[in-house]
Design a protein around this motif. Structure first.
Motif, PDB file in Angstrom:
ATOM      1  N   ALA A  72      -9.500   7.966  -9.138  1.00 19.78           N
ATOM      2  CA  ALA A  72      -8.117   8.348  -9.471  1.00 19.78           C
ATOM      3  C   ALA A  72      -7.142   7.769  -8.440  1.00 19.78           C
ATOM      4  CB  ALA A  72      -8.005   9.869  -9.518  1.00 19.78           C
ATOM      5  N   LEU A  73      -7.518   7.796  -7.163  1.00 19.73           N
ATOM      6  CA  LEU A  73      -6.618   7.240  -6.127  1.00 19.73           C
ATOM      7  C   LEU A  73      -6.378   5.751  -6.355  1.00 19.73           C
ATOM      8  CD1 LEU A  73      -7.894   8.964  -2.824  1.00 19.73           C
ATOM      9  CD2 LEU A  73      -5.762   9.412  -4.043  1.00 19.73           C
ATOM     10  N   ARG A  74      -7.444   5.032  -6.765  1.00 17.00           N
ATOM     11  CA  ARG A  74      -7.295   3.592  -7.007  1.00 17.00           C
ATOM     12  C   ARG A  74      -6.279   3.336  -8.127  1.00 17.00           C
ATOM     13  NH1 ARG A  74     -11.757   2.411  -9.491  1.00 17.00           N
ATOM     14  NH2 ARG A  74     -10.609   2.321 -11.435  1.00 17.00           N
ATOM     15  N   ARG A  75      -6.414   4.122  -9.224  1.00 20.68           N
ATOM     16  CA  ARG A  75      -5.490   3.935 -10.346  1.00 20.68           C
ATOM     17  C   ARG A  75      -4.048   4.280  -9.937  1.00 20.68           C
ATOM     18  NH1 ARG A  75      -9.785   6.162 -13.055  1.00 20.68           N
ATOM     19  NH2 ARG A  75      -8.845   8.227 -13.070  1.00 20.68           N
ATOM     20  N   LEU A  76      -3.918   5.354  -9.160  1.00 25.01           N
ATOM     21  CA  LEU A  76      -2.577   5.772  -8.733  1.00 25.01           C
ATOM     22  C   LEU A  76      -1.934   4.739  -7.802  1.00 25.01           C
ATOM     23  CD1 LEU A  76      -3.292   9.571  -8.147  1.00 25.01           C
ATOM     24  CD2 LEU A  76      -1.743   8.610  -9.841  1.00 25.01           C
ATOM     25  N   LEU A  77      -2.757   4.120  -6.953  1.00 24.02           N
ATOM     26  CA  LEU A  77      -2.238   3.059  -6.075  1.00 24.02           C
ATOM     27  C   LEU A  77      -1.803   1.857  -6.909  1.00 24.02           C
ATOM     28  CD1 LEU A  77      -4.874   3.187  -3.170  1.00 24.02           C
ATOM     29  CD2 LEU A  77      -2.423   3.570  -2.900  1.00 24.02           C
ATOM     30  N   GLU A  78      -2.635   1.512  -7.905  1.00 22.07           N
ATOM     31  CA  GLU A  78      -2.315   0.357  -8.768  1.00 22.07           C
ATOM     32  C   GLU A  78      -1.025   0.593  -9.544  1.00 22.07           C
ATOM     33  OE1 GLU A  78      -6.890  -1.196  -9.584  1.00 22.07           O
ATOM     34  OE2 GLU A  78      -5.794  -0.205 -11.197  1.00 22.07           O
ATOM     35  N   ASP A  79      -0.824   1.852  -9.987  1.00 19.53           N
ATOM     36  CA  ASP A  79       0.386   2.171 -10.755  1.00 19.53           C
ATOM     37  C   ASP A  79       1.615   2.362  -9.876  1.00 19.53           C
ATOM     38  OD1 ASP A  79      -0.981   2.051 -13.113  1.00 19.53           O
ATOM     39  OD2 ASP A  79      -1.334   4.206 -13.284  1.00 19.53           O
ATOM     40  N   GLY A  80       1.385   2.409  -8.563  1.00 19.51           N
ATOM     41  CA  GLY A  80       2.511   2.603  -7.648  1.00 19.51           C
ATOM     42  C   GLY A  80       3.014   4.038  -7.612  1.00 19.51           C
ATOM     43  N   TRP A  81       2.167   4.998  -7.982  1.00 20.85           N
ATOM     44  CA  TRP A  81       2.588   6.410  -7.960  1.00 20.85           C
ATOM     45  C   TRP A  81       2.308   7.046  -6.603  1.00 20.85           C
ATOM     46  CZ3 TRP A  81       0.809   8.788 -13.302  1.00 20.85           C
ATOM     47  CH2 TRP A  81       1.459   8.076 -14.326  1.00 20.85           C
ATOM     48  N   ILE A  82       1.370   6.461  -5.858  1.00 22.44           N
ATOM     49  CA  ILE A  82       1.124   6.910  -4.481  1.00 22.44           C
ATOM     50  C   ILE A  82       1.048   5.665  -3.609  1.00 22.44           C
ATOM     51  CG2 ILE A  82      -0.156   8.999  -5.153  1.00 22.44           C
ATOM     52  CD1 ILE A  82      -2.735   7.509  -4.322  1.00 22.44           C
ATOM     53  N   GLU A  83       1.119   5.887  -2.301  1.00 23.28           N
ATOM     54  CA  GLU A  83       0.959   4.753  -1.390  1.00 23.28           C
ATOM     55  C   GLU A  83       0.180   5.207  -0.171  1.00 23.28           C
ATOM     56  OE1 GLU A  83       4.966   3.589  -0.586  1.00 23.28           O
ATOM     57  OE2 GLU A  83       5.449   5.463   0.419  1.00 23.28           O
ATOM     58  N   ARG A  84      -0.428   4.257   0.500  1.00 23.81           N
ATOM     59  CA  ARG A  84      -1.119   4.580   1.740  1.00 23.81           C
ATOM     60  C   ARG A  84      -0.071   4.849   2.796  1.00 23.81           C
ATOM     61  NH1 ARG A  84      -5.805   0.919   0.460  1.00 23.81           N
ATOM     62  NH2 ARG A  84      -7.501   2.414   0.358  1.00 23.81           N
ATOM     63  N   PHE A  85      -0.357   5.817   3.616  1.00 27.25           N
ATOM     64  CA  PHE A  85       0.618   6.263   4.590  1.00 27.25           C
ATOM     65  C   PHE A  85       0.053   6.018   5.980  1.00 27.25           C
ATOM     66  CE2 PHE A  85       2.402  10.115   6.877  1.00 27.25           C
ATOM     67  CZ  PHE A  85       3.647   9.555   7.060  1.00 27.25           C
ATOM     68  N   GLU A  86       0.744   5.218   6.764  1.00 25.50           N
ATOM     69  CA  GLU A  86       0.251   4.880   8.106  1.00 25.50           C
ATOM     70  C   GLU A  86       0.507   6.027   9.066  1.00 25.50           C
ATOM     71  OE1 GLU A  86      -1.456   2.237   8.993  1.00 25.50           O
ATOM     72  OE2 GLU A  86      -1.395   1.418   6.976  1.00 25.50           O
ATOM     73  N   GLN A  87      -0.563   6.617   9.544  1.00 26.59           N
ATOM     74  CA  GLN A  87      -0.417   7.652  10.560  1.00 26.59           C
ATOM     75  C   GLN A  87      -1.054   7.111  11.827  1.00 26.59           C
ATOM     76  OE1 GLN A  87      -2.263  11.042   8.606  1.00 26.59           O
ATOM     77  NE2 GLN A  87      -0.293  12.078   8.549  1.00 26.59           N
ATOM     78  N   GLU A  88      -0.424   7.399  12.961  1.00 30.62           N
ATOM     79  CA  GLU A  88      -0.919   6.831  14.222  1.00 30.62           C
ATOM     80  C   GLU A  88      -2.350   7.241  14.532  1.00 30.62           C
ATOM     81  OE1 GLU A  88       1.778   7.658  17.346  1.00 30.62           O
ATOM     82  OE2 GLU A  88       3.364   6.462  16.454  1.00 30.62           O
ATOM     83  N   ASP A  89      -2.683   8.498  14.156  1.00 30.53           N
ATOM     84  CA  ASP A  89      -3.989   9.021  14.560  1.00 30.53           C
ATOM     85  C   ASP A  89      -5.055   8.839  13.480  1.00 30.53           C
ATOM     86  OD1 ASP A  89      -2.683  10.713  12.885  1.00 30.53           O
ATOM     87  OD2 ASP A  89      -3.581  12.531  13.712  1.00 30.53           O
ATOM     88  N   THR A  90      -4.747   8.052  12.423  1.00 29.08           N
ATOM     89  CA  THR A  90      -5.757   7.903  11.378  1.00 29.08           C
ATOM     90  C   THR A  90      -6.410   6.526  11.459  1.00 29.08           C
ATOM     91  OG1 THR A  90      -4.073   7.178   9.825  1.00 29.08           O
ATOM     92  CG2 THR A  90      -4.727   9.495   9.715  1.00 29.08           C
ATOM     93  N   SER A  91      -7.721   6.503  11.271  1.00 31.11           N
ATOM     94  CA  SER A  91      -8.448   5.240  11.274  1.00 31.11           C
ATOM     95  C   SER A  91      -8.550   4.750   9.840  1.00 31.11           C
ATOM     96  CB  SER A  91      -9.844   5.479  11.826  1.00 31.11           C
ATOM     97  OG  SER A  91     -10.539   6.348  10.975  1.00 31.11           O
ATOM     98  N   ARG A  92      -9.169   3.610   9.653  1.00 28.55           N
ATOM     99  CA  ARG A  92      -9.387   3.073   8.309  1.00 28.55           C
ATOM    100  C   ARG A  92     -10.238   4.040   7.480  1.00 28.55           C
ATOM    101  NH1 ARG A  92     -10.086  -1.245   4.875  1.00 28.55           N
ATOM    102  NH2 ARG A  92     -12.201  -1.668   4.212  1.00 28.55           N
ATOM    103  N   GLN A  93     -11.104   4.802   8.200  1.00 28.01           N
ATOM    104  CA  GLN A  93     -11.964   5.760   7.503  1.00 28.01           C
ATOM    105  C   GLN A  93     -11.199   6.996   7.052  1.00 28.01           C
ATOM    106  OE1 GLN A  93     -15.128   6.632  10.176  1.00 28.01           O
ATOM    107  NE2 GLN A  93     -16.231   4.754   9.728  1.00 28.01           N
ATOM    108  N   LYS A  94     -10.000   7.184   7.580  1.00 27.42           N
ATOM    109  CA  LYS A  94      -9.260   8.407   7.256  1.00 27.42           C
ATOM    110  C   LYS A  94      -7.830   8.055   6.874  1.00 27.42           C
ATOM    111  CE  LYS A  94      -9.853  13.108   8.749  1.00 27.42           C
ATOM    112  NZ  LYS A  94     -10.115  14.046   9.827  1.00 27.42           N
ATOM    113  N   GLN A  95      -7.685   7.395   5.748  1.00 26.54           N
ATOM    114  CA  GLN A  95      -6.375   6.979   5.265  1.00 26.54           C
ATOM    115  C   GLN A  95      -5.639   8.171   4.661  1.00 26.54           C
ATOM    116  OE1 GLN A  95      -4.455   4.273   4.779  1.00 26.54           O
ATOM    117  NE2 GLN A  95      -5.701   2.819   5.894  1.00 26.54           N
ATOM    118  N   ALA A  96      -4.333   8.255   4.935  1.00 28.02           N
ATOM    119  CA  ALA A  96      -3.544   9.299   4.293  1.00 28.02           C
ATOM    120  C   ALA A  96      -2.781   8.682   3.115  1.00 28.02           C
ATOM    121  CB  ALA A  96      -2.576   9.902   5.290  1.00 28.02           C
TER     122      ALA A  96
END
Lengths: 138, 118
Positions: B59-83
């Motif tokens: 579901a996250l992949r589809r939502l990213l493709e549709d532009g309904w959500i986006e990855r959010f850069e947080q200083e304390d998050t690694s690639r393994q913990k994307q917000a």
């Protein structure tokens, strides 16, 4: 269990794996570690649900990849409309918000309509900037 | 086979699946990463829905493709913990779906009341 999870991840298309595999494994381990004290019955249900989720998720990812328009199709669509993709998307967003605003007014939800009106203003501004960028008149 | 005919305006009507609706609702108040989404969705649904990672990331992949959500850069998050967070388009879709559900709920209760009154 982690090995089994990694094997099931191989069912996904490479594009999906490159984008999400690391993160999926991390979330899976977090879920497993924080709840393993719930007993073997819970763990068996959890493992089964995860594996079923991976199988159906992989099927969905392959289907999505198969039905996704190729870059050539996107270029063809752009060429057909004569407009760049980001400009088309911005136009669609304006249309979407306008439709929501009209519906809100029709339902006498004036507070909601006001919110949409503000969103529409932003979306139109974005559209105007893109039109300027591509030097396209309305 | 069941056929459902919806209004012809594809921009206006885009039916949301339950996982998508739950993810959008979960992200409505703040950005969340993968496991936080699973936990919040379980809480939102009163324990009814425990989303698997396969369902969540599909579901996250589809939502990213549709532009309904986006990855959010947080200083304390690694690639393994994307917000992830809602975009303007995602918020509009969620509002529309909730409006639609509200209208349907209202109509459903009105009919129930009417049938009880008979």
């Amino acid at each position: 269990m982690k090995r089994a999870y990694a094997l099931f991840l191989l069912l996904y298309p490479r594009e999906h794996r490159d984008q999400f595999a690391e993160e999926m494994t991390s979330v899976f381990e977090e879920a497993r570690n924080q709840r393993h004290h719930r007993g073997w019955a819970w763990y068996a249900r959890f493992a089964l649900a995860e594996m079923m989720g991976l199988i159906s998720g992989a099927a969905g990812a392959w289907l999505s990849q198969a039905t996704k328009p190729s870059p050539e199709t996107s270029v063809a669509n752009e060429a057909q409309s004569g407009l760049p993709a980001d400009l088309l998307k911005a136009q669609q967003r304006v249309d979407l918000i306008t439709a929501a605003m009209v519906r809100a007014i029709g339902n006498h939800q004036f507070e909601r309509a006001r919110v949409h009106s503000n969103q529409e203003r932003e979306a139109r501004e974005n559209l105007r900037v893109l039109r300027e960028k591509y030097q396209i008149n309305e | 086979m069941r056929h459902v005919v919806t209004k012809e305006n594809s921009l206006d009507v885009k039916p949301l699946t339950e996982p998508v609706l739950l993810i959008l609702t979960s992200l409505a108040d703040q950005p969340r990463h993968g496991y936080a989404l699973i936990q919040d969705i379980e809480q939102l649904s009163s324990g009814r829905v425990r989303m698997s990672t396969g369902t969540l990331f599909g579901a996250l992949r589809r939502l990213l493709e549709d532009g309904w959500i986006e990855r959010f850069e947080q200083e304390d998050t690694s690639r393994q913990k994307q917000a992830y967070r809602l975009t303007g388009a995602g918020r509009t879709q969620l509002q529309q779906e909730l409006d639609r559900m509200k209208q349907l709920t209202r109509a459903g209760f009105a009919r129930l009341r009417a049938s009880e009154a008979i």
